[in-house]
Design a protein around this motif. Structure first.
Motif, PDB file in Angstrom:
ATOM      1  N   LEU A   1      22.698 -38.612  87.210  1.00 15.53           N
ATOM      2  CA  LEU A   1      23.720 -38.970  86.211  1.00 15.53           C
ATOM      3  C   LEU A   1      23.178 -40.010  85.238  1.00 15.53           C
ATOM      4  CD1 LEU A   1      26.886 -39.153  88.491  1.00 15.53           C
ATOM      5  CD2 LEU A   1      26.544 -37.576  86.559  1.00 15.53           C
ATOM      6  N   ALA A   2      22.444 -40.982  85.755  1.00 14.04           N
ATOM      7  CA  ALA A   2      21.869 -42.018  84.895  1.00 14.04           C
ATOM      8  C   ALA A   2      20.857 -41.421  83.917  1.00 14.04           C
ATOM      9  CB  ALA A   2      21.207 -43.102  85.746  1.00 14.04           C
ATOM     10  N   GLU A   3      20.247 -40.312  84.319  1.00 17.07           N
ATOM     11  CA  GLU A   3      19.293 -39.614  83.451  1.00 17.07           C
ATOM     12  C   GLU A   3      19.989 -38.619  82.531  1.00 17.07           C
ATOM     13  OE1 GLU A   3      16.557 -37.938  86.279  1.00 17.07           O
ATOM     14  OE2 GLU A   3      15.566 -39.864  86.622  1.00 17.07           O
ATOM     15  N   LYS A   4      21.329 -38.617  82.567  1.00 16.96           N
ATOM     16  CA  LYS A   4      22.162 -37.762  81.703  1.00 16.96           C
ATOM     17  C   LYS A   4      22.004 -36.272  82.001  1.00 16.96           C
ATOM     18  CE  LYS A   4      23.449 -41.378  79.223  1.00 16.96           C
ATOM     19  NZ  LYS A   4      24.375 -42.239  79.874  1.00 16.96           N
ATOM     20  N   VAL A   5      21.716 -35.934  83.247  1.00 14.41           N
ATOM     21  CA  VAL A   5      21.624 -34.530  83.654  1.00 14.41           C
ATOM     22  C   VAL A   5      23.049 -33.980  83.741  1.00 14.41           C
ATOM     23  CG1 VAL A   5      20.890 -32.967  85.506  1.00 14.41           C
ATOM     24  CG2 VAL A   5      19.471 -34.950  84.903  1.00 14.41           C
ATOM     25  N   PRO A   6      23.316 -32.793  83.197  1.00 16.18           N
ATOM     26  CA  PRO A   6      24.669 -32.214  83.250  1.00 16.18           C
ATOM     27  C   PRO A   6      25.124 -31.937  84.685  1.00 16.18           C
ATOM     28  CG  PRO A   6      23.283 -31.038  81.666  1.00 16.18           C
ATOM     29  CD  PRO A   6      22.388 -31.963  82.424  1.00 16.18           C
ATOM     30  N   TYR A   7      26.429 -32.011  84.893  1.00 13.70           N
ATOM     31  CA  TYR A   7      27.014 -31.788  86.221  1.00 13.70           C
ATOM     32  C   TYR A   7      26.548 -30.470  86.838  1.00 13.70           C
ATOM     33  CZ  TYR A   7      30.590 -35.535  86.087  1.00 13.70           C
ATOM     34  OH  TYR A   7      31.249 -36.724  86.078  1.00 13.70           O
ATOM     35  N   THR A   8      26.541 -29.394  86.045  1.00 10.94           N
ATOM     36  CA  THR A   8      26.163 -28.087  86.593  1.00 10.94           C
ATOM     37  C   THR A   8      24.725 -28.095  87.100  1.00 10.94           C
ATOM     38  OG1 THR A   8      25.637 -27.321  84.352  1.00 10.94           O
ATOM     39  CG2 THR A   8      27.809 -26.725  85.244  1.00 10.94           C
ATOM     40  N   GLU A   9      23.849 -28.794  86.409  1.00 12.43           N
ATOM     41  CA  GLU A   9      22.460 -28.883  86.835  1.00 12.43           C
ATOM     42  C   GLU A   9      22.330 -29.766  88.078  1.00 12.43           C
ATOM     43  OE1 GLU A   9      18.302 -28.328  86.964  1.00 12.43           O
ATOM     44  OE2 GLU A   9      19.953 -27.161  86.126  1.00 12.43           O
ATOM     45  N   ILE A  10      23.112 -30.849  88.129  1.00 15.33           N
ATOM     46  CA  ILE A  10      23.115 -31.711  89.322  1.00 15.33           C
ATOM     47  C   ILE A  10      23.583 -30.915  90.528  1.00 15.33           C
ATOM     48  CG2 ILE A  10      24.166 -33.734  90.417  1.00 15.33           C
ATOM     49  CD1 ILE A  10      24.282 -35.007  87.593  1.00 15.33           C
ATOM     50  N   GLN A  11      24.642 -30.141  90.344  1.00 13.85           N
ATOM     51  CA  GLN A  11      25.160 -29.316  91.440  1.00 13.85           C
ATOM     52  C   GLN A  11      24.117 -28.306  91.889  1.00 13.85           C
ATOM     53  OE1 GLN A  11      28.586 -26.835  90.559  1.00 13.85           O
ATOM     54  NE2 GLN A  11      29.340 -27.103  92.638  1.00 13.85           N
ATOM     55  N   ARG A  12      23.422 -27.686  90.948  1.00 15.32           N
ATOM     56  CA  ARG A  12      22.392 -26.706  91.279  1.00 15.32           C
ATOM     57  C   ARG A  12      21.239 -27.361  92.058  1.00 15.32           C
ATOM     58  NH1 ARG A  12      17.623 -25.085  90.174  1.00 15.32           N
ATOM     59  NH2 ARG A  12      17.206 -26.578  88.535  1.00 15.32           N
ATOM     60  N   ARG A  13      20.812 -28.536  91.604  1.00 12.07           N
ATOM     61  CA  ARG A  13      19.672 -29.211  92.238  1.00 12.07           C
ATOM     62  C   ARG A  13      19.998 -29.783  93.610  1.00 12.07           C
ATOM     63  NH1 ARG A  13      16.759 -33.157  87.837  1.00 12.07           N
ATOM     64  NH2 ARG A  13      16.777 -31.740  86.057  1.00 12.07           N
ATOM     65  N   THR A  14      21.207 -30.326  93.749  1.00 16.74           N
ATOM     66  CA  THR A  14      21.536 -31.075  94.971  1.00 16.74           C
ATOM     67  C   THR A  14      22.414 -30.314  95.950  1.00 16.74           C
ATOM     68  OG1 THR A  14      23.517 -32.077  94.006  1.00 16.74           O
ATOM     69  CG2 THR A  14      21.420 -33.267  93.704  1.00 16.74           C
ATOM     70  N   GLY A  15      23.188 -29.369  95.442  1.00 18.18           N
ATOM     71  CA  GLY A  15      24.123 -28.645  96.293  1.00 18.18           C
ATOM     72  C   GLY A  15      25.427 -29.383  96.541  1.00 18.18           C
ATOM     73  N   VAL A  16      25.614 -30.556  95.944  1.00 24.20           N
ATOM     74  CA  VAL A  16      26.866 -31.287  96.139  1.00 24.20           C
ATOM     75  C   VAL A  16      27.939 -30.727  95.207  1.00 24.20           C
ATOM     76  CG1 VAL A  16      25.685 -33.407  96.856  1.00 24.20           C
ATOM     77  CG2 VAL A  16      26.389 -33.150  94.498  1.00 24.20           C
ATOM     78  N   SER A  17      29.182 -30.944  95.582  1.00 22.96           N
ATOM     79  CA  SER A  17      30.298 -30.418  94.799  1.00 22.96           C
ATOM     80  C   SER A  17      30.487 -31.219  93.512  1.00 22.96           C
ATOM     81  CB  SER A  17      31.590 -30.485  95.618  1.00 22.96           C
ATOM     82  OG  SER A  17      31.987 -31.833  95.803  1.00 22.96           O
ATOM     83  N   THR A  18      31.155 -30.591  92.549  1.00 30.43           N
ATOM     84  CA  THR A  18      31.454 -31.309  91.310  1.00 30.43           C
ATOM     85  C   THR A  18      32.415 -32.468  91.581  1.00 30.43           C
ATOM     86  OG1 THR A  18      33.163 -29.685  90.762  1.00 30.43           O
ATOM     87  CG2 THR A  18      30.989 -29.370  89.767  1.00 30.43           C
ATOM     88  N   THR A  19      33.232 -32.347  92.618  1.00 31.95           N
ATOM     89  CA  THR A  19      34.129 -33.445  92.992  1.00 31.95           C
ATOM     90  C   THR A  19      33.310 -34.675  93.398  1.00 31.95           C
ATOM     91  OG1 THR A  19      35.819 -31.895  93.726  1.00 31.95           O
ATOM     92  CG2 THR A  19      35.990 -34.150  94.548  1.00 31.95           C
ATOM     93  N   THR A  20      32.277 -34.466  94.207  1.00 28.73           N
ATOM     94  CA  THR A  20      31.416 -35.579  94.614  1.00 28.73           C
ATOM     95  C   THR A  20      30.676 -36.149  93.417  1.00 28.73           C
ATOM     96  OG1 THR A  20      31.154 -34.715  96.855  1.00 28.73           O
ATOM     97  CG2 THR A  20      29.459 -36.230  96.082  1.00 28.73           C
ATOM     98  N   ILE A  21      30.193 -35.282  92.549  1.00 28.72           N
ATOM     99  CA  ILE A  21      29.501 -35.749  91.339  1.00 28.72           C
ATOM    100  C   ILE A  21      30.440 -36.607  90.505  1.00 28.72           C
ATOM    101  CG2 ILE A  21      28.355 -35.040  89.197  1.00 28.72           C
ATOM    102  CD1 ILE A  21      27.530 -32.439  90.760  1.00 28.72           C
TER     103      ILE A  21
END
Length: 109
Positions: A53-73
């Motif tokens: 998030l600090a690197e401004k990565v979009p939520y969808t990409e964070i979810q893809r990379r980490t497998g965490v839910s958008t709620t957690t993000i």
């Protein structure tokens, strides 16, 4: 304030214990005794999310990379921006995330 209710003498003793530990192996051993494997994994994933998030990565990409839910993000984002400052400090130190979060801050910065 809710934080005042959480910072009991027992919590203060736990924090002092973590602060007194000298290396990652000692901290890991304590975490293994205190937490479940799932809790440790989830905490590490949240730090990775904070870094991304600090690197401004979009939520969808964070979810893809980490497998965490958008709620957690979203929760991590809220804490990163409006929380107690723990995620922000971890990101600032440059140690969060799989390979670190950017460049670590130099001593005294």
């Amino acid at each position: 304030m809710q934080q005042d209710k959480i910072r009991t003498p027992e919590v203060e003793a736990m924090l002092a214990t973590f602060a007194a530990l000298d290396n990652p192996d000692e901290i890991f051993a304590l975490l293994m005794d205190l937490c479940t494997i799932r809790e440790i994994t989830e905490m590490s994933q949240r730090l990775e999310v904070a870094c991304l998030l600090a690197e401004k990565v979009p939520y969808t990409e964070i979810q893809r990379r980490t497998g965490v839910s958008t709620t957690t993000i979203s929760r991590v984002s809220k804490c990163l921006n409006y929380g107690a400052g723990g995620y922000a400090r971890a990101v600032e130190l440059g140690l969060a995330g799989k390979s670190g979060c950017g460049t670590p801050a130099k001593e005294g910065e």
